[in-house]
Design a protein around this motif. Sequence first.
Motif, short mmCIF file in Angstrom:
data_model
loop_
_atom_site.label_atom_id
_atom_site.label_comp_id
_atom_site.label_asym_id
_atom_site.label_seq_id
_atom_site.Cartn_x
_atom_site.Cartn_y
_atom_site.Cartn_z
N ALA A 5 -24.62 21.08 -21.46
CA ALA A 5 -24.14 21.71 -22.20
C ALA A 5 -23.75 23.55 -20.76
N VAL A 6 -23.18 24.91 -21.44
CA VAL A 6 -22.84 25.49 -20.80
C VAL A 6 -22.38 26.67 -21.31
N VAL A 7 -23.02 28.38 -21.32
CA VAL A 7 -22.29 28.95 -21.45
C VAL A 7 -21.38 29.81 -20.90
N THR A 8 -20.32 29.94 -21.21
CA THR A 8 -19.37 30.58 -20.58
C THR A 8 -18.26 31.76 -21.09
N SER A 9 -18.42 32.51 -20.77
CA SER A 9 -16.94 33.17 -20.70
C SER A 9 -15.84 32.35 -21.32
N SER A 10 -15.28 32.45 -21.78
CA SER A 10 -13.67 31.72 -22.52
C SER A 10 -12.20 32.12 -20.76
N SER A 11 -12.54 33.05 -20.60
CA SER A 11 -11.85 33.69 -19.50
C SER A 11 -11.01 33.21 -18.45
N PRO A 12 -12.34 32.23 -17.45
CA PRO A 12 -11.28 31.37 -16.50
C PRO A 12 -11.17 29.63 -17.23
N LEU A 13 -11.41 29.57 -18.26
CA LEU A 13 -10.68 28.36 -18.84
C LEU A 13 -9.36 28.55 -19.81
N VAL A 14 -9.06 29.68 -19.37
CA VAL A 14 -7.62 29.11 -18.74
C VAL A 14 -6.35 28.51 -18.85
N GLY A 15 -6.96 28.24 -17.95
CA GLY A 15 -5.86 26.42 -17.23
C GLY A 15 -6.07 25.91 -17.58
N ILE A 16 -7.44 24.96 -18.52
CA ILE A 16 -7.63 24.46 -19.20
C ILE A 16 -6.95 23.61 -20.49
N ILE A 17 -7.15 25.22 -21.48
CA ILE A 17 -6.55 25.63 -22.19
C ILE A 17 -6.07 27.44 -22.43
N PRO A 18 -4.38 27.30 -22.58
CA PRO A 18 -4.13 28.26 -21.78
C PRO A 18 -4.42 28.80 -23.49
N ALA A 19 -4.44 28.77 -24.94
CA ALA A 19 -4.26 29.83 -25.98
C ALA A 19 -5.49 30.26 -25.66
N LEU A 20 -6.56 30.38 -24.74
CA LEU A 20 -8.36 30.60 -24.86
C LEU A 20 -7.85 32.40 -24.69
N GLY A 21 -6.09 32.40 -23.77
CA GLY A 21 -6.46 33.31 -23.16
C GLY A 21 -5.48 34.21 -24.11
N VAL A 22 -6.07 34.31 -25.08
CA VAL A 22 -5.51 35.08 -26.58
C VAL A 22 -6.88 35.73 -26.15
N PHE A 23 -8.09 36.06 -25.81
CA PHE A 23 -8.94 37.10 -25.92
C PHE A 23 -8.84 37.70 -24.82
N ASP A 24 -8.38 37.60 -23.56
CA ASP A 24 -8.22 38.37 -22.67
C ASP A 24 -7.57 39.53 -22.21
N LEU A 25 -5.94 39.46 -24.13
CA LEU A 25 -5.66 40.22 -23.90
C LEU A 25 -6.19 41.60 -24.01
#
Length: 334
Positions: A88-108
């Motif tokens: 497990a990991v507790v991570t920000s969504s932001s560094p993962l947009v390279g894996i799942i581009p849709a997560l970028g929505v939270f960075d707007l």
Amino acid sequence: MRKMLLATTAIAFGLSAAAPAFAEFNDRNIRVSNGINEDHPVGNGIKAMQACLDEKSGGKLKLTAFWGGALGGDLQATQALRSGVQEAVVTSSSPLVGIIPALGVFDLPFLFASPEEAYQVLDGEFGDMMSQKLEEAGLVNLGYWENGFRNLSNSVRPVTKWEDFEGMKVRVMQNDIFLDTFQNLGANATPMAFGEVFSALETNAIDAQENPYVTIDTSKFYEVQKYVTETNHAYTPFLFLFSKAIFDTYTPEEQAALRECATVGRDEERKVIQDLNKKSLEKIKEAGLEVNVLSEEEQARIREKSMVVYEKHKATIGADVVDGILAKLEEIRK
Ligand code: TK8
């Protein structure tokens, strides 16, 4: 009386004939990687989650948390989950947009206006839809914990309007949306893993970084910064991710306990953050930093200037995802 005796005997018999307690649970050591330190409210959340797991599993499901990036950064830990070598990991969504581009929505920039609004979106259908995308990438999202509203800290000058960003070397998360947001404001934005930020600030390799007050406090950035501006330019969530490869080998009871207890931990973490936010701000001021709050006018100017980022990244994030969250927010705000 006789009836009662019979009933008691039946219960006693029933108990002794039952399977051994917690038979559906195996001894599991679950390593949870964290970039932030143990005194961050995530530490309180993990304690609450463990107490819940102890009760549900008779002490068989054990979380072992690692702090300060001891098991590697967010991205590295997440990849370890995907390949099934870490739980497990507790991570920000932001560094993962390279894996799942849709997560970028939270960075707007300036997407969410309050934590409550974020909770409604994240804990509801929209959040479930994003969790589905994570699952397709080999990651089970046990819930959205809170990272929070992000504020700017720097060592060069007070920032009270967007023009003050000009030429400032700002560390951003490894994420094109953050990169563009800050470049668009005139800053010299540099993507960098969280674990490198403190020393980069200390050696003046960078001037600035942006994170919630509790992180500026618990990661001791205030020791190497002079100014803070309450910009609230983005609310980024934490994801409590579990390796799908490992999760799939767990019993349904273990899986259910993890999901339920992650929610208990999430609620505790969100509660503690509200309180620590204020205390962290006080600590930052006591440490001698100058704290500025953006005027409403300036915040509106920055927000307006930042709207180009929405258009630029809509296609990569997915137009349906961006339109979906904006529609949801409109509905909430009515
Ligand atoms: C901690 C990070 C951090 C995040 C960042 O691992 O990178 O600035 O906000 O809290 O996820």
